[in-house]
Every structure is written in structure tokens, then in C-alpha cells.
Design an enzyme around this catalytic site. Structure first.
Site, PDB file in Angstrom:
ATOM      1  N   GLY B 158       0.825  -1.202   0.000  1.00 21.53           N
ATOM      2  CA  GLY B 158       0.000   0.000   0.000  1.00 21.53           C
ATOM      3  C   GLY B 158       0.859   1.252   0.000  1.00 21.53           C
ATOM      4  O   GLY B 158       2.092   1.189   0.117  1.00 21.53           O
ATOM      5  N   CYS B 159       0.204   2.391  -0.122  1.00 19.68           N
ATOM      6  CA  CYS B 159       0.952   3.647  -0.245  1.00 19.68           C
ATOM      7  C   CYS B 159       1.651   4.030   1.054  1.00 19.68           C
ATOM      8  O   CYS B 159       2.866   4.300   1.061  1.00 19.68           O
ATOM      9  CB  CYS B 159       0.034   4.766  -0.729  1.00 19.68           C
ATOM     10  SG  CYS B 159      -1.465   4.987   0.255  1.00 19.68           S
ATOM     11  N   TYR B 160       0.916   4.021   2.177  1.00 18.94           N
ATOM     12  CA  TYR B 160       1.560   4.359   3.453  1.00 18.94           C
ATOM     13  C   TYR B 160       2.642   3.341   3.814  1.00 18.94           C
ATOM     14  O   TYR B 160       3.736   3.720   4.243  1.00 18.94           O
ATOM     15  CB  TYR B 160       0.534   4.449   4.582  1.00 18.94           C
ATOM     16  CG  TYR B 160      -0.348   5.683   4.539  1.00 18.94           C
ATOM     17  CD1 TYR B 160       0.188   6.961   4.664  1.00 18.94           C
ATOM     18  CD2 TYR B 160      -1.733   5.574   4.408  1.00 18.94           C
ATOM     19  CE1 TYR B 160      -0.624   8.092   4.642  1.00 18.94           C
ATOM     20  CE2 TYR B 160      -2.554   6.699   4.390  1.00 18.94           C
ATOM     21  CZ  TYR B 160      -1.997   7.960   4.507  1.00 18.94           C
ATOM     22  OH  TYR B 160      -2.803   9.076   4.495  1.00 18.94           O
TER      23      TYR B 160
END
Lengths: 356, 356, 356, 356
Positions: B158-160
Site C-alpha cells: 500500500g501507499c503508506y
């Protein structure tokens, strides 16, 4: 084949975008990027987008080996290009100037608007104006001269003239526009258009959440637009505006129909525009009913154009969207260089804007 | 060699960025872009950045010939990937999933955080986690299996988790971090992170001129970060924030030094980070004293990392910047596909962010 | 009753906001607004929000009749307040200082962080710290001294200390926080926090579409926060960030629970906070489950606070939102002046933020 | 004296701004705020700017005791005001309508542009148009009728018509403008102008970093502007644009000089404008050479106007700046109500925009 390219004034917004474009160009190689103020500083320190991409540092103008360059881009303020272009041409470099110094054909108009004499009027006669889709013939001649071994000089169009002319030229060239009427152009630019200098105008807190007009009736792009489009002197009412975005320029051009021109439908007008740009890889006429958004071309050398017709007022409203630093400056300069060097005009300019 | 690529869920923000990246990729060719909602609509109508670039239209999932694709990217909400990945793998397509469905190794953790059972626990065992610079071994194995003719499945980070892990991994892998301590991560994302759905949260007038935290202690990326970094369950205090920009994600990671670790100088720590990423073409550790800006990587698959040391508190502050849609989603997915297909990992990902 | 108010340094962002607040204040009257750089310029020329509102012009510091003022606000850089406050006090004016010069109780800490000796250590002893909801007792004493005819000096809290302390104080004062632990604070500020000076940092095109951290471990608000909250020196890990908005500051405070404190539910914690601020008209604790947005307090002297509890890590996450120029500077200064002059503390500060 | 005020459609952007203005108004008291969708929800939950300010909740239209209100503001979509205004008037409430339903004098023009019949043509005859500085006579008559005990109906001007008319009216009323010519108006609005509904147009990621034109030649404010200014039908070429800011609207109006009018200097023109607005507390004509910025009036009911003259083209360029939700909607509605109730027209509207 690879050509050596130099950028004079590489630390400004147009200059550094040129560096980015040339770094990714298949046929140009970045040989020098000058900035007297930042000499010795890596590009990646001043602009961290280059971190991990290039170790190149800015050099002083004096130290840069521009004589070894095949092409030199001048991304400098007006008068600075006047100072350096003649010498570079003499040294055999092709010069693509992004400043205003070689845009106006008539040196007296230059003097009138820029309040300084034009010091290279002879050179002016051989300049190819750099707005390929509209003044392509001049660039084709320059390419021929370049192919014959001559160093050529391109004076690239300004950002507002580019968007405005791309929107207006097809209608004007088709004879649809009343030559005796006034043309009203209202255009909106992002803040990169105001340059890198930190001023109150470019301060985030003053530019953000604000729209304003400026330079009403006095903007120096006025005579340039009149020249490109063949408008009567004084017939253009041009009002630029500043809006809170980084890159993007939208020009809304109000063109009164010629008295004898039959009212075109939007579809007919769109067709005229489609044909005008059918061989222009970087200009797209949007489908009838669709208007351009600056976001769609941000970060690129592309332009979008859309048209509408106001029946009752017999007015064509033509709208052009560009990235003022892309098609409005660095991208167009690379496009012009491509043409002069006999490369595909979109070489190195294939980037597509982030869709969102 | 060119491989056929399909995108399932191409109308969303990650999906359409995949379309942009694949359109410019030297070895992948965009064969299908599905969106049941927009089937029949040209990409250029929904996202005018594609005007003049491609005539491709969205197709329904049912009609798309995904079986003919060498690689299928799933840019769909969680559970939707669970539904389609098994069939695609069976048909012999390599699947690169951008959803959360194949990220968590333990299906019970998935069920706990996503409130739905994991319906393909067997497939989960063969997933290669997609964060190349940190979990490269899994991708190398997947590449080997792919070279042997096997269809493989990548579950992209994911991005985070991407920004956070890139910032934290070098220190943790070097044994510098106290395994018994709490790690505080505060991260800020642009609004594309909230997705394409028009909601009050994504309304311009609510998102603009605002910063807020959300999902404190409950964000689903929490277990994913713990898994990647090998943190104890419950030792991560992760607070995501939303800020008014389109693309960009900054993760500020506070890593307590292990009691027995000697306090590193910033230069020493920087050196450890430089070594960790010396073979990673898309991750750049900034020089000592320089901290990352999201703008420097916007629109790209690159990541910037910077570090600082708080002596009195014996804390490493490591900061990672990415484009949440680029390295945080579509760019990373392409990078993973590159690795699986034996291509240079940065193929098609060489874009440099606009310097301004 | 109306009091004469002067503003020294009225052309800066905090100074001009003071001018706006005083112009609308029922009990203060703007008698002087100094700016040596802009002397003679109408406020409305420098800040057109005042067009049609006031004809007042900036005056030089030397010419301004500050001796005739009942209260003088100092909106000047640090060391400048040290230079002028003693004389003003001697002349009998109450001084409300927005600079850092009178915030730190210990002159040696001032010297350590500001790299210059504190030249008025005696005056420092009588300063009332200006963060009414947290250090109200000092202000109450100052009000008593003022009522007795004494000129008093208020040293207003900085912007980050204000948001951070409002978020942290109720938990700390309730004994919930581990005094031996490290407190991690990550805060995000709008660009007005960087001041009026036009620099690369405040240039629209660099600040826009960007988030970055700065001053990690070195920001001068660090000792101030430690002082207000009674934290051990060196126990605060404070990382400020810059985000692309004009006004707004969000502080996310991670407070480790004391080992002997029972884990509070969020509702219990919220109740503690509600009680702490029940008599504070300008601070609102949001309902359980709701987190503050900076937009909700922009343009005002209000603060919003929200809390969450991370069970596994035994951490309180407390979040404070203010307008950095409002409650973080000018609004708080007016609030302090109100208290000193025996007025309702929210007099002239009733504005409600635009809801959208 | 205090009057009870109700807001129908209080959850929309204009409605909630009305709630904010009335909450701070010295003579109106907010008695009802209706929203069928949000009935029962506190204003402070939907719009946290109200947290700590009011406990009022939205009520359904059916439950709201609007009959007890002295004035009812209708902040509803067109046709909805047609449905409720007649009943409210009959009940004796004065109605201030912000929708388009009572703006156009000629019901057939309404039907033509809004594609629905006007169902209250009789009521239309008694409407006072609500743009006080331009159509003040109608409001004065309404005030007289109200003083005589009659319930009156005000149809407030739209946002674009307000800014455009304030910019154009002084020149037109002075007989300077060519009645046979085309008037070109290009205007730029912030995104609140697109309303609260979450759509692709109002999605942050599509609106941000973008400028576009829309509704060219078809915007429904066109006949309203023609009516206010007495322009020939079809002589207005009006192009609205959307820019990335919350609140603010700039209208650039190009007015061809009448053939027989002597060319005024800018100073003379400015003087004409100054005189026109000398008794208008909320409209400020900026000094010669200064052009309006939307930021200077954001959050207020104020308008700024600036003028320029293009000699060669004999064109007046008049520019008006307002907050589209303030002077363009809620602020103007309150101003109209003030006039009708015999209050100072700027009562409750004294707020000054944040200077930065």
C-alpha cells in the site's frame, strides 16, 4: 545521432524544465547548464527532482563550453539574449531563444514595448519564429539552412501568445474573423508564469486562494499576439489573469465573425480546426462540446484546443490550454530544436500528463 | 519483446495511472482496460490527458480478453481482487494486485482488519510481496518461477506502507531499532489517496485549505507496516493525515534506538541508508541535512528518503516521500511486473518529476 | 471604555492580522501601526482587504506615539522585542509580545536556542506567559497588577506550542502521561507560518503541491513546548511540517500513558478534556470519535481538540487544530490583552470560520 | 429589535453561510435551519466551524416553524423556491430568495433558460431584485411596503451577475457604453460556486491545479446579466471559468465605448465609479491603477471594483471581485434583508477579509 545541448539560464523555471526535457531526450545530451548565481551547485540541490537522476552542476556562463554545443537554449530575461545570441551564432551554434528578444519582427515595436533599443536588428531578419503549428514555414526554412550547415536562430513564442494563437489561428486563417473588429482575449496563467524570483506576487500566501487580473492593456505579449495572428495594431484587448496553480495557461479568445462569413455550426468550426492541426502531433482539438482543461496538458508540451460559437453575437469563442512552462516555453523550445535538427518534432516530448 | 498487459479497474486513480505508464512502457502494451461503469467510453473522454494519445476505450470486465494478457494488473477495491485473481492465475496470466487482498500473509489478520474472510488462503502462500527494495527476495523467487513458465501473483504494498517501510527498513535491518519499543508514524497524504469517488472528504471545498488526521489507530495499513518491518503486533502507532495536494505522501517515522546500539551520527546513519539503497534505481537517499519533499517525486515511481537523529531522546527520525499513486501504487506495480518479467526494474519508469 | 492600541511590526502577517482584529474590537482602538519599511503607505495599499475599511497608514516606529497607547503589541522578530519592550513598559504601556523574546523563563535556554544573549533577564521574571487556557494563572496575576495601575508584559506562546499544549495539557495535568517517556509531536503548518518574507520556501511554486518536514530536532519551539508542559529537557521529539495552505496548524501529539495509569476509554479521556476546557470560550473539545480539521478554525482565534487512545501501545493521541496566525499569534495576543484589561477573554474574537 | 430568521436549505453552501452570518447578526436570530437530508444533525456535526458556537440542529422543512419567522431565506435549487415562496408570503413572512426563481422579470425568459414553466408569474410582478447598489430602487420600495406591514419578496442576484453588474453598471449608467455592441465578459469562480454536491467537477483532484471554461454561451446567468444592465438580448458573450480556490469570483468586463463618447482617462473613469458607489458601504472602487483581487474580499459581503481603459480599441475594462458565497449569495441576501427591515444595509456584514 546525439547533439550536444547547452542551456543558458538553466536555474530559472523554463531553464530547469529544459534540463529535465533534455535529460530524457533521445537525441540531445545536456552538455552545459549555466547559472552564474548557482554555479557549482548540483542541479539536484537546487531542484531535488533531479536527485538520483543526474550529478550535473550549474556552471558559470563564462566557464561553460558553449562553443562545443550544437544547440544552445537561452532561458534568460530579455536583453540578456540580445547580449549573447550573436556571439553564439558566430561560433556556429544554433540558438533557440526563449526570451522576448527575437520575437518581434519590427525592432521599433520591441523598443516601444520593452523600453530598450534592439541591438541586433540584422540578426532579427533571419530569425525563425518558434510556434511550429502556426509559423511552421519559418522553421522549415531554418531547418533547411541548418541542414546546409548554417547556424540558425529561433525566437520562441511566449506563453500567452502560444495558447492564444493556437486557439485563434485556424479561424483567422480560414477567413472567418472580422479584420476590422476588436479581439478580446482573457487568459489565466499559473504562478510559474511569474517566474522564480521570490516576490510578493509569487508568495504562496498572496497567490493562493486568489484570482486577479494584471497588466491590462499593457502586457508585452500584446504586440506579439497581434504579429502572429496578423491583427491590426491596437485591435487586441488582452487581459492576463493569475490563478493559484503551478503550471497551466488557458486563453479564452473572442473572435467576431467576418460580416460576410456564414455562421458556422460548432461541428463545422471544429472540423476546420481538426484539419488545421491534423499533422500537429502536439496539438489536439477536442471533440465538439468539449472544452480544454489546463490539468490535461500540465507537465507536457501538448496543447488542447476547443471551440464554441455564439450565434446571436456572431462570435467564435476559441479556447487554448497549455502548460506555460511546457508548450509555453521549454517544451516548445525543444520542439523547435527538433524541427531545426530534422528530428521528429515530438522527439523527447511524448510525456502524457498525469490523468489526475 | 513486448508483453500484453490488461488493467482491471482502469477507471480509478491507480488504474488510469497504470494506463498512462503502460502506454509509455517499452515492453508492455496496453491490451485491455476494464471499467464496467465506463465501458465503451474512450479513456480520453474520462481523462482528457489521453486526448490525442490513445483511442482506447474502457471495456467491461466480461468482454475484456484478459486470458490473452501476459500480465493483468488489478486496480480494484479489496475483495474484488480475491474474486478475480484465482481465475486469472489459472488461465496463466501473471497477476499484479494493487488491492489489499494479497498483502497480509496471515488470512486471520486480513479478516480482522478487513471484516471479511480471506477466500483464497492457498493462493496467499505463493504471493510475492511487492515492495522491491524491501521484499526483493520474494520478487526474485517469483521472477524465477515466471521464467520457468509459471503464472505468479504479486501483492503490491500500500501507499503508506511503502513510504514508511522505505524510511524505516534500513535502520531496522541494521539492528538499530529497539524491538520492544513503540514506533510512532505520522504520515500525510494527498487527496488522490482518498480515491476517485466523489464524497464530502474528496470535495475540493472541504479538502482545500485543510489538514486533518483520520483513522487514528484504525487504519488498515497498520498491520501491513508491522508485517513488512517485522514489528510486534500493536507496537505501531500510525496516524495518517490528509493535506490539500493531489499526489504526494510523506511518512515521518520515529524509531527509538535499541538500548545497546551506539548513537550514530547523522552522517553514519545516512551512510547506512545509502548502502541499503545503493542498487535501488528508484530510491534516493538525500544528502545528510536534506529532507525529502513530496513535490520532488510527484508523478513518478521514485522515492526520496532522509534521516535525522535526536540525540537526547535517542530517536531516529526517518522520512520517506513518494507519489502515493506512483511509487505508492501504479509505479510500484509496474516495477514489480518489470522484475517478474526479467526487465530492468525501472523500465518505463524513468520519468523525472517536474522540477517546479 | 476604549483603550488605545499600538502595533509594532504591523506589516508582517501577525501584525496585520492584529490590525484586522483591533479594527473590529469593541474595546480597543487602533492608534498606531508601525512599519519602518512601509511608513506612509496606507494599510489598504499593502493589504487590500482594508480597502474601504480604514484610511490608516503605517508609520515609522520613531514617529508612532506609542507612549500614548494603553497597550502595545509587538509583532516583531526575536531580539527586536528585547530592544523595545523595556522602554515601553517604563512609559507605562502594557506590552503583549508575540515574538519569542519573553517566552522562555530561563535566559540561558533562550541564549542556547536563539544564539544571542537575553538582554532583559530582570524583565523576564515578571512576564506573564500568554496561553490563557494553560497558563491562565500568570495572566490572572498580570490582570491584577494591571488593575492596580502597573504596566505588565505578556510573552505570548508560539504557534506550534499553542496547538501542541492545548492538545497535551489536559492529559498531562491529569497525571496520565509517563514523565520518563519520550513524547513525539508531528505538526503541520500552513505557509503563513513561514512569514511574509518572499523566499524560495514561501514561493507559491515550491510550497504548492508539496509536503515536507523541516527543522527536525532543531526547531526553536521545542524548549517552549517542554517548558509549558513541564516535560523533561530532551524528551520531546518535535517534527514540524509545511503543507500547502495559507492558515492552519495541526499538531498530533503522542503521549505514552504512565505505567500506573489505568487505560482510559476514549469517552473517559474526552470527558477529562471537556472538563479541562469547560470555561474556555475559545477552545472546543470535539465529540468522541471526531478529529479536528484546521479549516474549521481558520481565520479565528478558536482551537479544536480531539483525542484517541491506542490500547496496545498504551498511547494517547491528542490532536490540536488552530489558525497559526489566529489562536497561534494575533488572536491569542488579543485574548491575552482582553484578560489583562479585565475584558471578556473572547471580546473581539467571536468570528466563526467560514463553514466552507 | 430582533427578528426571527429561518433558512430553507441551510445545509448547502449558501445556506450554511447564511447561518454563520445570522448567528453573528445584531438584529436577526436564527430560528430555523432546514435540511431534509440532515434533519436532526447539529450544524456543528455537518460543519465543524460551528463546534462550540451553536447547538442548533437542522430540522425538516415540514417541522420547521417557518410561519413564526419574520424573514425566511430560501437557499434552494431553482423550482424549489417557486414551490415554497408563495405559501410563505401568504403566511406573512418576508422571503429573500437566493435561487434563480425570482430573478428574471419575464417568465418566458425563465422558461427558455431553465426549461420549466414559471409557476408564480403573478408573484414575479412584485419581486424586488436583490442587488442593492444597482437595483436599489426596487429594494427601497420593498422596504416601504414592508414598513407598511406587507410581506415582501426579494429575488437576489446570482454570483456572476453580481460581480459583472457591479463592474459594468457605472459605465453603462453614465452612457459610456455602445448599446449596439457586443459585451464580452470572462469570469472566474472558485469551486464553492459549483455547490456542495460531490461530483467529478467538485472532486479535489480534478478541480485542483486546473483552470477551465464551461457553459460557453449557455450559462443561465446570461439573461440575468442582460436584464440588470439593460443589454440587448444576445449582446452578451459570457464565459465562466473554474479555478482552484474555494471562495472568490472575478469578472472581467469588456465594454466598448459609445461612438460619441469622448475617451475618458482612467482617472476620469475611476472618478465616475467612485461617485456611483459613494454611498455603498460594501462596494469599494480601488484607486486608479489598482485591480481587484478576490482574496481581498473572501469571506465577506464586500466587493472591489477596478477599471482600465484601452485607448486604441476604445474599450473600458472593468473588473469586479466578490466572494461568490458572500456578496454573491448569502452576504447579499442579508444585505437585502437589512434594507427591507430598515436596518443599516451593512448590519452584520462588517467582517474584513483576512489580510493574508
Amino acid at each position: 545521432m546525439t547533439y550536444k545541448a547547452g542551456i543558458v539560464g538553466a536555474a530559472g523555471f523554463a531553464g530547469i524544465e529544459l534540463a529535465r526535457l533534455i535529460a530524457g531526450h533521445p537525441h540531445f545530451e545536456l552538455a552545459a547548464a549555466t547559472s552564474d548565481a548557482l554555479a557549482g551547485t548540483p542541479l539536484a540541490s537546487a531542484y531535488p527532482a533531479f536527485a538520483g537522476v543526474t550529478d550535473l552542476a550549474f556552471s558559470t556562463h563564462a566557464e561553460a563550453n558553449l562553443a562545443a554545443c550544437d544547440v544552445v537554449f537561452l532561458a534568460v530575461p530579455h536583453t540578456a539574449a540580445l547580449a549573447v545570441a550573436p556571439g553564439l551564432i558566430e561560433q556556429g551554434a544554433t540558438v533557440v531563444d526563449l526570451s522576448a528578444d527575437f520575437r518581434l519582427k519590427d525592432p521599433s515595436v520591441y523598443e516601444q514595448w520593452y523600453k530598450t533599443p534592439h541591438t541586433a536588428p540584422d540578426l532579427l531578419k533571419q530569425v525563425a519564429f518558434g510556434l511550429p503549428e502556426v509559423t511552421g514555414a519559418e522553421l522549415a526554412q531554418a531547418a533547411a539552412r541548418h541542414a546546409a550547415g548554417e547556424a540558425v536562430l529561433v525566437g520562441c513564442a511566449g506563453c500567452y501568445p502560444t495558447a492564444t494563437s493556437l486557439a485563434a489561428a485556424p479561424a483567422i486563417r480560414a477567413g472567418l474573423v472580422d479584420a476590422s473588429a476588436t479581439v478580446v482575449v482573457d487568459a489565466v496563467s499559473g504562478v510559474t508564469g511569474a517566474g522564480k524570483k521570490a516576490t510578493e506576487r509569487t508568495h504562496f500566501c498572496f497567490a493562493n486562494e486568489n484570482v486577479e487580473a494584471y497588466g491590462v492593456g499593457t502586457h508585452r505579449h500584446t504586440p506579439e499576439i497581434e504579429q502572429i495572428l496578423g491583427l491590426r495594431t491596437g485591435s487586441l484587448v488582452f487581459t492576463p489573469h493569475l490563478a493559484p496553480l503551478n503550471r497551466g495557461l488557458l486563453s479564452t479568445v473572442n473572435l467576431p465573425l467576418a460580416p460576410d462569413a456564414p455562421l458556422p455550426s460548432v461541428a463545422e468550426l471544429n472540423e476546420i480546426y481538426q484539419r488545421f492541426y491534423e499533422n500537429a502531433p502536439l496539438v489536439t482539438v477536442l471533440p465538439t462540446g468539449t472544452l480544454p482543461k489546463t490539468a490535461s496538458v500540465a507537465g507536457t508540451a501538448r496543447a488542447h484546443v476547443g471551440v464554441a460559437v455564439h450565434e446571436a453575437a456572431r462570435m467564435i469563442i476559441a479556447i487554448g490550454a497549455i502548460d506555460n512552462i511546457g508548450k509555453g516555453a521549454a517544451g516548445q523550445a525543444v520542439q523547435c530544436a527538433n524541427i531545426v535538427f530534422g528530428l521528429p518534432e515530438e522527439a523527447g516530448l511524448n510525456a502524457v500528463s498525469t490523468p489526475v
